[in-house]
Write a protein that holds these residues in place. Structure first.
Motif, mmCIF file in Angstrom:
data_model
loop_
_atom_site.group_PDB
_atom_site.id
_atom_site.type_symbol
_atom_site.label_atom_id
_atom_site.label_comp_id
_atom_site.label_asym_id
_atom_site.label_seq_id
_atom_site.Cartn_x
_atom_site.Cartn_y
_atom_site.Cartn_z
ATOM 1 N N PRO A 13 43.182 45.098 40.584
ATOM 2 C CA PRO A 13 42.043 44.522 39.867
ATOM 3 C C PRO A 13 40.768 44.686 40.698
ATOM 4 C CG PRO A 13 43.816 42.905 40.154
ATOM 5 C CD PRO A 13 44.151 44.069 41.010
ATOM 6 N N LYS A 14 39.677 45.007 40.044
ATOM 7 C CA LYS A 14 38.437 45.321 40.760
ATOM 8 C C LYS A 14 37.384 44.241 40.563
ATOM 9 C CE LYS A 14 40.155 49.361 41.715
ATOM 10 N NZ LYS A 14 40.869 49.466 42.985
ATOM 11 N N TYR A 15 36.488 44.160 41.547
ATOM 12 C CA TYR A 15 35.298 43.330 41.394
ATOM 13 C C TYR A 15 34.187 44.192 40.791
ATOM 14 C CZ TYR A 15 30.917 40.959 42.504
ATOM 15 O OH TYR A 15 29.672 40.386 42.416
ATOM 16 N N GLY A 16 33.771 43.848 39.570
ATOM 17 C CA GLY A 16 32.664 44.583 38.973
ATOM 18 C C GLY A 16 31.436 43.723 38.770
ATOM 19 N N CYS A 17 31.658 42.392 38.660
ATOM 20 C CA CYS A 17 30.489 41.543 38.436
ATOM 21 C C CYS A 17 30.711 40.116 38.913
ATOM 22 C CB CYS A 17 30.091 41.539 36.959
ATOM 23 S SG CYS A 17 31.269 40.685 35.887
ATOM 24 N N GLY A 18 31.930 39.633 38.901
ATOM 25 C CA GLY A 18 32.170 38.247 39.281
ATOM 26 C C GLY A 18 31.562 37.255 38.315
ATOM 27 N N GLN A 19 31.117 37.751 37.162
ATOM 28 C CA GLN A 19 30.412 36.897 36.204
ATOM 29 C C GLN A 19 31.118 36.850 34.854
ATOM 30 O OE1 GLN A 19 27.215 39.654 36.380
ATOM 31 N NE2 GLN A 19 25.845 38.253 37.450
ATOM 32 N N GLY A 20 32.236 37.524 34.746
ATOM 33 C CA GLY A 20 32.924 37.561 33.451
ATOM 34 C C GLY A 20 32.298 38.496 32.443
ATOM 35 N N THR A 21 31.516 39.481 32.897
ATOM 36 C CA THR A 21 30.845 40.337 31.916
ATOM 37 C C THR A 21 31.259 41.802 31.961
ATOM 38 O OG1 THR A 21 28.950 40.781 33.373
ATOM 39 C CG2 THR A 21 28.791 38.863 31.947
ATOM 40 N N CYS A 22 32.235 42.178 32.813
ATOM 41 C CA CYS A 22 32.545 43.613 32.892
ATOM 42 C C CYS A 22 34.001 43.955 32.651
ATOM 43 C CB CYS A 22 32.110 44.180 34.242
ATOM 44 S SG CYS A 22 33.225 43.786 35.600
ATOM 45 N N GLY A 23 34.919 43.018 32.895
ATOM 46 C CA GLY A 23 36.321 43.260 32.584
ATOM 47 C C GLY A 23 37.110 44.052 33.614
ATOM 48 N N THR A 24 36.481 44.472 34.724
ATOM 49 C CA THR A 24 37.237 45.279 35.691
ATOM 50 C C THR A 24 38.302 44.464 36.423
ATOM 51 O OG1 THR A 24 35.622 44.864 37.443
ATOM 52 C CG2 THR A 24 35.317 46.858 36.148
ATOM 53 N N CYS A 25 38.177 43.129 36.352
ATOM 54 C CA CYS A 25 39.118 42.265 37.063
ATOM 55 C C CYS A 25 40.251 41.785 36.165
ATOM 56 C CB CYS A 25 38.368 41.053 37.620
ATOM 57 S SG CYS A 25 37.691 40.024 36.291
ATOM 58 N N ALA A 65 40.168 37.642 36.143
ATOM 59 C CA ALA A 65 40.556 37.022 37.411
ATOM 60 C C ALA A 65 39.355 36.437 38.138
ATOM 61 C CB ALA A 65 41.269 38.047 38.296
ATOM 62 N N CYS A 66 38.156 36.988 37.879
ATOM 63 C CA CYS A 66 36.985 36.484 38.599
ATOM 64 C C CYS A 66 36.560 35.116 38.083
ATOM 65 C CB CYS A 66 35.827 37.475 38.514
ATOM 66 S SG CYS A 66 35.007 37.546 36.909
ATOM 67 N N LEU A 67 37.004 34.740 36.881
ATOM 68 C CA LEU A 67 36.633 33.441 36.315
ATOM 69 C C LEU A 67 37.796 32.464 36.311
ATOM 70 C CD1 LEU A 67 34.359 34.271 33.236
ATOM 71 C CD2 LEU A 67 33.727 33.878 35.613
HETATM 72 S S1 FES Z 1 34.574 41.097 37.781
HETATM 73 FE FE1 FES Z 1 33.442 41.491 35.975
HETATM 74 S S2 FES Z 1 34.479 40.279 34.508
HETATM 75 FE FE2 FES Z 1 35.471 39.767 36.374
#
Ligand code: FES
Ligand code: FES
Lengths: 577, 161, 344
Positions: free
Chosen positions: B38-50, B61-63
């Protein structure tokens, strides 16, 4: 996706083994299993995290920085300020000796854009680094800021970048912009039937790769540092980091090559130098990754561009003259914008053969995040402007936009505005194929045109060109100056590049003639050009080659109302009225 | 900050980590357990990479607080293949060249798996809906949509029970 | 209130590689004792497919199957210098460097095979399947594997090669802008169909069709990846994205993907691509490089299509609904322009 293998067939041998085959990518198994090693996918014991304090002001003097509370915060290992950076001034293209160092890694006495890094905090966890960041106290004295490229170039505008006090990048230590001068546009405009002028604007664009910028630097054996990097140029980043932290390049071991999208946004080494410095100062692995908000606001966008285009078009649709004035918004520091302006200059006037072309491309500094390269750097915005302008030009002279492009398209053998002969062209064929697919009706003449024929001849000639001193650095009175000299027709001053050695090629290219003599400038006048080549009575299968508008001698004055346009035969050999 | 223990099943194996109470699952998976799928793409719940599956549900996973996963069963892209044999979605992504940089791919595959697990016969609109929370900056989405539809077509033979 | 359809087109060219040259790329190739090759680079794959492009170029030049080559990039300790992945330079510059390295390695390979077969190396050819044989006499053959083993353990030869490609740096004339910017150019023309809603100002792209001339296509699947993804980015640039929607006003900066707009998987349009190949005289097998230009014609084609649909010229990107509605108001309503051509 389909191929038109019939086109240019005799220039290819289609008998290769692997090249041309749609075989699977080497990296695809890693991508679908999550095993592709991106920079952040590396485990380190004792990993520290770096976060920076950024300026809340667009432009301000830094009065005082107080890190005492942050230093005492839990988990904080080290705080870096500008004075800790061994070489705290750099410009990216210094690695190829282009431009002056103008950008600090950590701002010292001034901030020049909102988001500029000032202090770096290194802590045991990201949360602790962020908590400590909130404890750093910086006193600012806000300064007036400028955001518009043309405002920035006006006298009295706030100075953005002290290295370039005129708010513009300086070209050849001589001019405040990069010039292109080919032929006599004023005469071309005077001869035109239609003048089409407009202004275009591209707003900044964020690269928005799904992987944000970042790196991890760690002490390695042999007293070196390993750096996991997302850089688009591995040695570019290594060289930049080595310079800034003042280490020999072989003390750095950069590993990368698997990058989660870049689009130009990972050329600037935004994180590597501070991560390495952090690892040097703490003796531990340091990870510096931009969060998404930082990436969007402070990662450096595709810069905005403002473009003015003026075309002079003959009644039959041939573009006689094109002038372009454009402004790259560099933001507060140069980074790569200086390069883009030259690339843009080389690209003008687009893929068309126009006998008179000038351009003035400026790189202006404003109080915004420094912009940088992005996919199509120097080209994308001007292509937008040029191609919308082509649409307007076609409309002005009542031509179909597809016909208008084929009529003006460059061909093998034509002289480009930067004084090199066009080769290996294929614009006409692309337009024909796209029109055919869209069932866009094309005249028979347009369908018969080819990039391989009709170029060269008069179209290969370099016209006599007025030269001016417009825009001498620190000489505002030269702005809008008149031409001072005429460069005689056929003149080239930059030697041809030695072709790289390719097996099977022994071709020795001719070198350019020596620096020519200038002639004193004589004002241009719209003089009647020679009569057009005769229109063939019956059209043969091969259409007559398009004649470039001949350049008339700069002779005596002519009646102001006289237009030369009707004297040019169109590319199709027929005259339109 | 005092760390708290958290235990869950990760891709079929029992795993345990110590986490800050405020740590999200992405941080614990990546930095605590070295699952870099799983990747960190935003940590904001807006990109889905996690994107991960928690007890079969698609989650970001980031949320997600790591501590809230106590006792859960978590699936990431790292466990998607069945030993050396790839999941039909992974094969289809390869065949359709549905990845360029590959950074969105783990999240895309996870979102697609969540879709196929609940709907083995999705239409194009279902696929679009399923990946609408996943950003891809490279592919223009079309190859990803095609790959998921193709994978679904191979499912009945392999997975229907 | 209604929706209006329009069509626009644009044609462009694109320079390949860094302007003015001065951007070297290097490559190293060596063989395992059994004739499997590793290409060591410091080139960057950021999704464009650098690893696979250089792999295919190396395999073609060496004359071995593509599975017998792996590309190792990028490690500064093992991969020699490369300028970087930008300016559409990867395929052209690095491709040529890899060819040079592979030629050198192939030279040793054929010499070693010649020694084993007791023939002249100049008479040998590869079949691309792992064999080396005498031209015109396929039975007088030796495998690449056996050759490599002989070279390594019997002849004491290293089957390896070094390559560099450099177009020397040149200058720009300050007065005229005269320069030697690039040696290779790619070309494209694109037609776009849009539908504009005169009530909401929204623009939907209905379909696109293009012709791209890219020199020799090294891998058609990867070219398609670039062109499809790039066209999506072009739509995004044209209609959606900017961090400064009221540029030069610096406010309103986006902080996440909810505020920074891009088309999602539900906003994409059918796209038909046709490829023309006019090999670049100095490109690797004539290759150019589609990586950057693939968005460029989309922006003006969409702007021109919007004008064709409703008679509003939007000169400032991106073409937001607000700009469409303001344009319509200034124009006193929709002024559709002549229709062109048939369905895409
Ligand atoms: S890191 Fe972008 S939605 Fe979780
Ligand atoms: S493949 Fe790069 S973000 Fe999707």
């Amino acid at each position: 996706m389909e191929f038109r293998k019939d086109l240019f067939q005799n220039e290819r041998d289609d008998n290769l083994n692997v090249v041309g085959k749609g075989v699977q990518r080497q990296d695809m198994p890693g991508h679908v299993t999550g095993r592709s090693p991106f920079f952040d996918d590396h485990a380190f014991e004792g990993l520290l995290h770096l976060k920076v304090v950024r300026s809340p002001h667009h432009h301000a003097r830094i009065r005082r920085i107080d890190i005492s509370a942050a230093e005492r915060a839990p988990g904080v290992k080290r705080i870096l300020r500008g004075a800790d950076v061994p070489v705290n001034k750099n410009t990216l293209l210094s690695l190829i000796n282009f431009g002056k160092d103008d950008e600090p890694s950590l701002a010292v006495d001034k901030v020049r854009y909102k988001g500029e890094p000032i202090v770096a905090i290194i802590a045991e966890s990201e949360a602790q680094a962020l908590a400590a960041r909130a404890l750093v106290r910086v006193e600012y004295e806000p300064l007036p800021a400028v955001f518009d490229v043309e405002e920035a170039l006006k006298p009295g505008a706030p100075v953005v970048n002290d290295t370039y006090p005129g708010n513009c990048f300086e070209y050849h230590e001589k001019y405040d912009h990069q010039k292109l001068r080919f032929g006599d546009v004023e005469r071309g405009f005077a001869m035109a039937d239609h003048i089409v002028e407009d202004r275009y604007q591209m707003s900044p664009i964020e690269h928005a790769p799904t992987e944000t910028n970042g790196s991890i630097a760690a002490p390695e054996q042999n007293d070196r540092f390993v750096v996991h990097s997302c850089a688009q140029g591995l040695f570019f980043s290594l060289g930049t980091a080595a310079k800034i932290v003042n280490l020999d390049s072989n003390r750095l071991h950069f590993i990368g090559g698997t990058v989660g999208g870049g689009f130009g946004g990972k050329v600037d080494s935004l994180t590597e130098p501070l991560a390495v410095l952090g690892a040097m100062m703490t003796g531990r692995p340091v990870r510096y990754v931009l969060d998404r908000e930082e990436e969007m606001l402070h990662g450096g966008p595709r810069g905005a561009e403002r473009i003015y285009i003026k075309d002079g078009i003959a009644r039959d649709g041939r573009i006689l003259a094109r002038h372009i004035r454009s402004y790259f918004d560099a933001g507060a520091y140069t980074r790569l914008s200086s390069y883009a302006a030259i690339k843009c200059t080389a690209h003008l006037p687009g893929p068309y053969t126009i006998p008179n072309v000038t351009s003035d491309i400026y790189v202006a500094y404003t109080n915004r995040c420094p912009s940088t390269a992005m996919r199509g750097f120097g080209i994308t915005a001007v292509d937008f402007a040029l191609e919308v302008h082509m649409d307007k030009g076609a409309e002005a002279c009542g031509l179909d936009p597809v016909e208008f492009r084929i009529l003006n398209a460059y061909r093998d053998g034509d002289m480009k505005a930067h004084r090199r002969v066009a080769k290996n062209t294929a614009l006409i064929e692309c337009v024909q194929v796209a029109a055919e697919k869209a069932r866009w009706p094309l005249s028979e003449e347009a369908q018969r045109q080819s990039s391989l024929t009709g170029g060269g001849g008069a179209r290969a000639e370099i016209p006599a060109t007025p030269i001016d001193e417009n825009g001498r650095i620190n000489r505002p009175e030269t702005r809008g100056g008149r031409p001072t000299q005429t460069l005689p027709a056929g003149t080239m001053r930059v030697p041809m590049t030695k072709q790289p050695i390719m097996e099977g090629s022994t071709e020795n290219r001719p070198s350019a003639p020596s620096v020519p003599q200038y002639e004193p400038y004589r004002p241009a006048t719209a003089a009647p050009p020679p009569p057009p080549p005769p229109v063939p009575a019956s059209r043969s299968a091969a259409p007559p080659p398009p004649a470039a508008p001949p350049v008339p001698p700069p002779a005596g004055p002519a009646p102001a109302s006289q237009h030369g346009a009707h004297r040019f035969s169109s590319v199709f050999g027929t005259r339109r009225r | 900050m005092a760390k708290v223990p958290v235990q869950f099943r990760l891709n079929g194996s029992d795993r345990a980590a110590f986490a800050d109470p405020a740590d999200n699952l992405l941080t614990v998976l990546r930095r605590g357990l070295n699952d870099f799928g799983p990747k960190y793409g935003c940590g904001q719940g807006t990109c889905g990479t996690c994107s991960v599956l928690i007890d079969g549900e698609l989650r970001l996973a980031c949320l997600t607080l790591a501590a809230s996963c106590e006792g859960a069963s978590i699936e990431t892209v790292s466990g998607m293949a069945d030993g050396p044999s790839l999941h039909p979605l992974q094969n289809a992504f390869m065949e359709h060249f549905a990845a360029q940089c590959g950074f969105c791919t783990p999240g895309m595959l996870t979102a697609a798996k969540a879709l196929l697990d609940r709907n083995p016969n999705p239409g194009r609109e279902d696929v679009i809906d399923a990946i609408a929370g996943n950003i891809c900056r490279c592919t223009g989405y079309e190859p990803i949509i095609q790959a998921i539809l193709a994978a679904a077509r191979t499912l009945p033979a392999q997975r229907r029970s | 209130m209604a929706r209006f359809r329009g069509r626009g087109m644009a044609s462009v060219n694109y320079p390949i590689g860094m302007n003015l040259g001065g951007d070297p790329s290097q490559a190293l190739i060596h063989s395992n004792p059994d004739g499997k090759f590793t290409v060591a680079l410091s080139a960057i794959d950021l999704g464009q497919g650098m690893k696979q492009v250089t792999r295919q170029v190396a395999a073609e030049t060496l004359g071995v199957p593509v599975e017998d080559v792996y590309v190792d990039t990028a490690d500064s300790d093992t991969g020699p210098h490369d300028m970087g992945s930008f300016a559409s330079r990867g395929t052209h510059r690095m491709g040529n460097a890899v060819i040079a390295a592979a030629r050198e390695a192939r030279g040793v390979l054929l010499e070693a095979a010649a020694e084993e077969l007791e023939v002249n190396a100049a008479d040998l050819v590869t079949d691309g399947k792992g064999n080396i044989h005498v031209k015109g006499a396929p039975s007088r053959a030796i495998t690449v594997r056996a050759t490599a083993q002989a070279a390594q353990f019997k002849q004491g030869k290293t089957i390896a090669g070094r390559g560099i490609f450099l177009i020397p740096l040149s200058s720009v004339d300050p007065e005229t802008g005269e320069m030697n910017p690039n040696t290779a150019f790619a070309h494209a023309c694109l037609v776009a169909d849009v539908e504009v809603d005169d009530e909401t100002g929204e623009v939907a792209v209905l379909g696109m069709s293009s012709a791209y001339e890219l020199g020799r296509v090294i891998n058609p699947k990867m070219v398609e990846q670039q062109l499809v993804g790039g066209a999506w980015m072009g739509i995004s640039h044209a209609l959606y994205e900017t961090p400064e929607p009221y540029y030069p006003n610096p406010d309103h900066g986006p902080r996440d993907f909810n505020e920074y707009l891009m088309p999602g998987p539900g906003d994409i349009a059918p796209y038909s691509i046709t490829i023309l190949e006019r090999p670049a005289p100095d490109g690797p097998f004539g290759g150019k490089g589609p990586g950057e230009m693939c968005a460029n014609p989309v922006l003006p084609a969409i702007a021109n299509a919007v004008y064709n649909a409703i008679g509003v010229r939007v000169n400032d990107l991106p073409i937001t609904p607000e700009k469409i509605l303001r344009g319509l108001r200034a124009n006193g309503g929709v002024k559709p322009q002549p229709r062109r051509g048939g369905a895409l």
